[in-house]
Enzyme design. Structure first.
Site, PDB file in Angstrom:
ATOM      1  N   GLY A  56      -7.805   3.647  11.122  1.00  0.00           N
ATOM      2  CA  GLY A  56      -8.422   2.363  10.793  1.00  0.00           C
ATOM      3  C   GLY A  56      -8.404   1.992   9.330  1.00  0.00           C
ATOM      4  O   GLY A  56      -9.029   1.009   8.933  1.00  0.00           O
ATOM      5  N   THR A  57      -7.666   2.724   8.503  1.00  0.00           N
ATOM      6  CA  THR A  57      -7.683   2.423   7.060  1.00  0.00           C
ATOM      7  C   THR A  57      -7.136   1.024   6.768  1.00  0.00           C
ATOM      8  O   THR A  57      -7.684   0.295   5.950  1.00  0.00           O
ATOM      9  CB  THR A  57      -6.874   3.466   6.275  1.00  0.00           C
ATOM     10  OG1 THR A  57      -5.591   3.644   6.895  1.00  0.00           O
ATOM     11  CG2 THR A  57      -7.588   4.797   6.231  1.00  0.00           C
ATOM     12  N   GLY A  58      -6.030   0.657   7.413  1.00  0.00           N
ATOM     13  CA  GLY A  58      -5.433  -0.653   7.141  1.00  0.00           C
ATOM     14  C   GLY A  58      -6.321  -1.798   7.568  1.00  0.00           C
ATOM     15  O   GLY A  58      -6.491  -2.779   6.829  1.00  0.00           O
ATOM     16  N   CYS A  59      -6.890  -1.686   8.759  1.00  0.00           N
ATOM     17  CA  CYS A  59      -7.819  -2.717   9.248  1.00  0.00           C
ATOM     18  C   CYS A  59      -9.020  -2.826   8.323  1.00  0.00           C
ATOM     19  O   CYS A  59      -9.473  -3.930   7.978  1.00  0.00           O
ATOM     20  CB  CYS A  59      -8.298  -2.376  10.660  1.00  0.00           C
ATOM     21  SG  CYS A  59      -6.987  -2.134  11.868  1.00  0.00           S
TER      22      CYS A  59
ATOM     23  N   THR B 265      -8.354   9.324   9.112  1.00  0.00           N
ATOM     24  CA  THR B 265      -7.964   8.091   8.418  1.00  0.00           C
ATOM     25  C   THR B 265      -7.642   6.959   9.390  1.00  0.00           C
ATOM     26  O   THR B 265      -6.996   5.982   9.010  1.00  0.00           O
ATOM     27  CB  THR B 265      -6.732   8.360   7.543  1.00  0.00           C
ATOM     28  OG1 THR B 265      -5.683   8.907   8.358  1.00  0.00           O
ATOM     29  CG2 THR B 265      -7.063   9.325   6.412  1.00  0.00           C
TER      30      THR B 265
ATOM     31  N   LYS C 154       0.834  -1.201   0.000  1.00  0.00           N
ATOM     32  CA  LYS C 154       0.000   0.000   0.000  1.00  0.00           C
ATOM     33  C   LYS C 154       0.868   1.251   0.000  1.00  0.00           C
ATOM     34  O   LYS C 154       1.727   1.412   0.857  1.00  0.00           O
ATOM     35  CB  LYS C 154      -0.915  -0.016   1.229  1.00  0.00           C
ATOM     36  CG  LYS C 154      -1.822  -1.240   1.282  1.00  0.00           C
ATOM     37  CD  LYS C 154      -2.659  -1.273   2.541  1.00  0.00           C
ATOM     38  CE  LYS C 154      -1.828  -1.384   3.785  1.00  0.00           C
ATOM     39  NZ  LYS C 154      -2.654  -1.624   4.998  1.00  0.00           N
TER      40      LYS C 154
END
Length: 264
Positions: A208-211, A206, A175
């Site tokens: 929590g974007t990865g989760c 932003t 990412k």
């Protein structure tokens, strides 16, 4: 009535509700799946950062996992915060018993820079967890942590993905959200390359974007998508969730997991 596809998250709890188990379950519901959870750690966390973290004992993680998988069953698994080498090994053992696609989000630090993985766990992640992954989804700092490859531009993404694939996952999604310009990610299995681009929204909410992205991928895999289809759909979902992210507290707010159903 037929039950929806079942997705299991194995991750830490975020008391602020923006990331971790809470973000995973919100995402799974938004995408039409039934979310279930194995809590690996509890954090005291808000928009300003992580004030404390407490790892659960391995036997609690095993009991939660077996309780869900042996009775309800799963069609995809997503892993997040695993905290320690011992827990990484425990989860890798559990995944080896489950015939379902696995999305590994190799959480190393929080959005605020707080460490969420013990340094001695990295070798176990490389040796045990990555080979179990259908897709691994590190951001730029996590990629450097795992492989030593420093990504400074879009041109570095293929080399980073190659280094990740050497540890055994079927697909690597590197990412590029930490880079400048458009949000560019690279998905590859070593043979195919899929470049995913989205506009960068001028939005600091932003958390929590990865989760959210990893859970969205797992949800789409449970529904029956191929890996490239699942990742493309997840990217679309999280991009829209960032665009409508909202302020909570005094720091970084969460993405909007319910943006598809919100009417006002």
């Amino acid at each position: 009535m037929q039950a929806p596809p079942r997705v299991l998250t194995v991750a830490g709890s975020d008391s602020g509700g923006g990331a971790g188990i809470q973000a995973d379950l919100k995402t799974m519901l938004a995408l039409g799946t039934h979310g279930m959870s194995v809590v690996t750690a509890v954090t005291a966390q808000n928009s300003l950062g992580v004030q404390g973290a407490w790892e659960l004992p391995g036997e609690a993680v095993v009991a939660q996992y077996r309780s869900v998988v042996d009775d309800i069953g799963v069609q995809a698994v997503k892993t997040g915060m695993l905290a320690s080498a011992a827990l990484v090994g425990t989860v890798a053992d559990l995944l080896a018993t489950t015939a379902a696609p696995v999305v590994v989000d190799p959480v190393g630090v929080s959005k605020h820079g707080d460490p969420l993985l013990a340094p001695d766990a990295l070798d176990v992640v490389r040796a045990r967890l990555l080979p179990a992954a259908t897709v691994v989804t590190p951001n730029v700092p996590e990629t450097a942590q795992l492989t030593g490859v420093v990504v400074e531009s879009e041109a570095d993404l293929p080399r980073a993905a190659e280094a990740l694939l050497a540890y055994g996952p079927r697909w690597a999604l590197v990412k590029g959200g930490h880079l400048t310009g458009d949000a560019v990610d690279l998905l590859t299995d070593g043979a195919e390359r899929h470049w995913l681009r989205a506009p960068r929204h001028p939005n600091r909410h932003t958390h929590g974007t990865g989760c959210t992205l990893a859970s969205a991928i797992a949800s789409r895999l449970a529904i029956g998508d191929t890996v490239p289809e699942a990742v493309a759909a997840a990217k679309e979902y999280v991009t829209a969730a960032i665009a409508t992210g909202f302020p909570l507290g005094k720091g970084i707010g969460p993405v909007d997991h319910g943006h598809r159903t919100r009417t006002a």
